[in-house]
Motif scaffolding. Structure first.
Motif, PDB file in Angstrom:
ATOM      1  N   PHE A 123       0.831  -1.205   0.000  1.00 49.93           N
ATOM      2  CA  PHE A 123       0.000   0.000   0.000  1.00 49.93           C
ATOM      3  C   PHE A 123       0.866   1.256   0.000  1.00 49.93           C
ATOM      4  CE2 PHE A 123      -2.213   3.340   2.444  1.00 49.93           C
ATOM      5  CZ  PHE A 123      -3.314   3.537   1.622  1.00 49.93           C
ATOM      6  N   GLN A 124       1.904   1.271   0.813  1.00 48.42           N
ATOM      7  CA  GLN A 124       2.775   2.437   0.903  1.00 48.42           C
ATOM      8  C   GLN A 124       3.463   2.724  -0.426  1.00 48.42           C
ATOM      9  OE1 GLN A 124       5.354   1.616   4.230  1.00 48.42           O
ATOM     10  NE2 GLN A 124       3.770   2.008   5.750  1.00 48.42           N
ATOM     11  N   SER A 125       3.881   1.674  -1.120  1.00 44.53           N
ATOM     12  CA  SER A 125       4.504   1.843  -2.439  1.00 44.53           C
ATOM     13  C   SER A 125       3.512   2.418  -3.446  1.00 44.53           C
ATOM     14  CB  SER A 125       5.044   0.496  -2.947  1.00 44.53           C
ATOM     15  OG  SER A 125       6.071   0.022  -2.112  1.00 44.53           O
ATOM     16  N   PHE A 126       2.269   1.975  -3.337  1.00 44.67           N
ATOM     17  CA  PHE A 126       1.236   2.486  -4.236  1.00 44.67           C
ATOM     18  C   PHE A 126       0.986   3.972  -3.985  1.00 44.67           C
ATOM     19  CE2 PHE A 126      -3.365   3.253  -5.077  1.00 44.67           C
ATOM     20  CZ  PHE A 126      -3.305   3.154  -6.474  1.00 44.67           C
ATOM     21  N   VAL A 127       0.925   4.370  -2.708  1.00 48.13           N
ATOM     22  CA  VAL A 127       0.712   5.778  -2.375  1.00 48.13           C
ATOM     23  C   VAL A 127       1.846   6.639  -2.938  1.00 48.13           C
ATOM     24  CG1 VAL A 127       0.445   7.456  -0.512  1.00 48.13           C
ATOM     25  CG2 VAL A 127      -0.608   5.201  -0.309  1.00 48.13           C
ATOM     26  N   LYS A 128       3.080   6.156  -2.814  1.00 46.91           N
ATOM     27  CA  LYS A 128       4.233   6.883  -3.363  1.00 46.91           C
ATOM     28  C   LYS A 128       4.098   7.015  -4.884  1.00 46.91           C
ATOM     29  CE  LYS A 128       8.352   8.768  -3.355  1.00 46.91           C
ATOM     30  NZ  LYS A 128       9.556   8.007  -2.938  1.00 46.91           N
ATOM     31  N   ALA A 129       3.650   5.960  -5.538  1.00 49.99           N
ATOM     32  CA  ALA A 129       3.475   6.000  -6.997  1.00 49.99           C
ATOM     33  C   ALA A 129       2.387   6.999  -7.385  1.00 49.99           C
ATOM     34  CB  ALA A 129       3.128   4.604  -7.519  1.00 49.99           C
ATOM     35  N   VAL A 130       1.331   7.090  -6.578  1.00 53.99           N
ATOM     36  CA  VAL A 130       0.266   8.070  -6.834  1.00 53.99           C
ATOM     37  C   VAL A 130       0.817   9.485  -6.702  1.00 53.99           C
ATOM     38  CG1 VAL A 130      -1.947   8.976  -6.017  1.00 53.99           C
ATOM     39  CG2 VAL A 130      -1.585   6.508  -6.130  1.00 53.99           C
ATOM     40  N   ALA A 131       1.685   9.719  -5.720  1.00 52.39           N
ATOM     41  CA  ALA A 131       2.287  11.041  -5.534  1.00 52.39           C
ATOM     42  C   ALA A 131       3.191  11.400  -6.708  1.00 52.39           C
ATOM     43  CB  ALA A 131       3.067  11.078  -4.228  1.00 52.39           C
ATOM     44  N   VAL A 132       3.946  10.422  -7.206  1.00 52.91           N
ATOM     45  CA  VAL A 132       4.785  10.653  -8.388  1.00 52.91           C
ATOM     46  C   VAL A 132       3.909  10.993  -9.585  1.00 52.91           C
ATOM     47  CG1 VAL A 132       6.362   9.556 -10.023  1.00 52.91           C
ATOM     48  CG2 VAL A 132       6.682   9.208  -7.565  1.00 52.91           C
ATOM     49  N   GLN A 133       2.797  10.276  -9.710  1.00 55.30           N
ATOM     50  CA  GLN A 133       1.828  10.579 -10.775  1.00 55.30           C
ATOM     51  C   GLN A 133       1.357  12.024 -10.657  1.00 55.30           C
ATOM     52  OE1 GLN A 133       0.446   8.064 -12.982  1.00 55.30           O
ATOM     53  NE2 GLN A 133      -0.754   9.601 -14.094  1.00 55.30           N
ATOM     54  N   ALA A 134       1.018  12.455  -9.446  1.00 51.48           N
ATOM     55  CA  ALA A 134       0.472  13.795  -9.217  1.00 51.48           C
ATOM     56  C   ALA A 134       1.484  14.890  -9.528  1.00 51.48           C
ATOM     57  CB  ALA A 134      -0.019  13.914  -7.774  1.00 51.48           C
TER      58      ALA A 134
END
Length: 311
Positions: free
Chosen positions: A89-100
């Motif tokens: 989950f934490q890795s996914f959140v980081k990927a979402v932030a990179v997307q943003a």
């Protein structure tokens, strides 16, 4: 309108007022939640600020900074704290932030429809749906905000392992380690004391007028204070407004690292400006706190409220 236990619970969490006071306020306002908050405030039974941001939902906030001038903060929610601590989950959140931080989307709908950075054959929403299937719990990309510094730099601070994420946009001619360190200190201040504005210049006349109305109602509901002369009452109101603004305006707050316990953030910024040889200001900031405004599932507390209401 029938006043339910859930309504009383919600109002209590919003205001911090007592259970029976909340029930009375809802009865007096026919169940209108906003009017009930006003009723409690005017009777001095609620704090000056609505506790509308009930920290209840689980998940994480995180921030990604790119090239010192661009940053994005995101909040992704999960159902349980257990999942929030999960590495997947934490890795996914980081990927979402990179997307943003790389996105030009102006709203959540556009963001969710974008091609996913890690696999352009999918959208962000597709990636979310897949992650829900893998983790086995409902997840939600709740919000994001991107900040681009026009004259200076951006810095970030994440508190409590992802409970709070902050971005500060610094307006400065000089960008060096000293300025960045100072801005991180400011970001920590924002995380800790949750200001609403940078300075009083951002506070609207409507906000001031509304707060004065609330304060006047509180005074008139006090048997002793209401008997004071009008001039004294007006002075009391102005004094209380000034005190409130010192709490909600960043530069008026006492700096959390002040050695004398008195130095304001404004004075600290003056000190930093003198040290680096140019004016350093906070242009804006963004503060996300996990679960702001979201409500947890109903728990046993609702039954407790119901029992007291029917007593």
């Amino acid at each position: 309108m029938a006043i339910t236990a859930a309504m009383v619970k919600e109002l209590r969490e919003m205001t911090g007022a007592g259970m029976m006071d909340c029930k009375k306020a809802l009865n007096e306002t026919n169940g209108n939640m906003d009017e009930a908050v006003e009723f409690l405030r005017k009777n001095g039974q609620a704090k000056a600020e609505k506790k509308a941001s009930r920290i209840a939902a689980e998940g994480l906030c995180t921030v990604v900074v790119k090239d010192d001038t661009t940053a994005a903060v995101v909040e992704v929610n999960s159902e349980t704290d257990f999942v929030a601590k999960n590495e997947t989950f934490q890795s996914f959140v980081k990927a979402v932030a990179v997307q943003a931080v790389n996105s030009d989307a102006k709203d959540m709908d556009a963001f969710m429809a974008e091609a996913w950075n890690e696999d352009a054959s999918k959208t962000v929403n597709d990636a979310l749906v897949e992650k829900v299937a893998v983790i086995g719990e409902n997840l939600k990309i709740r919000r994001f905000e991107k900040v681009v510094a026009e004259h200076g730099c951006v810095v970030s601070y994440v508190h409590g392992g992802g409970r709070i994420g902050v971005i500060v946009d610094a307006d400065t001619d000089v960008v060096n380690d000293a300025v960045k360190e100072a801005m991180v200190n400011i970001a920590m201040q924002i995380a800790a004391l949750n200001p609403k504005y940078v300075s009083r210049d951002e506070v609207s006349a409507d906000y001031i007028a509304h707060e004065k109305e609330i304060l006047l109602a509180q005074i008139m509901n006090d048997p002793k204070e209401s008997q004071k002369p009008e001039k004294v009452i007006n002075g009391m109101i102005e004094g209380r407004i000034s005190k409130e603004l010192k709490e909600v305006c960043l530069v008026d707050q006492v700096y959390v690292k002040a050695e004398d316990g008195k130095q304001t953030v404004a004075k600290y910024l003056d000190e930093v400006s003198k040290a680096v040889g140019c004016t350093v200001k906070v242009k804006r900031f963004v503060r996300f706190e996990t679960g702001e405004g979201l409500e947890k599932k109903q728990e046993d507390f609702a039954a407790e409220v119901a029992a007291q209401m029917n007593a």
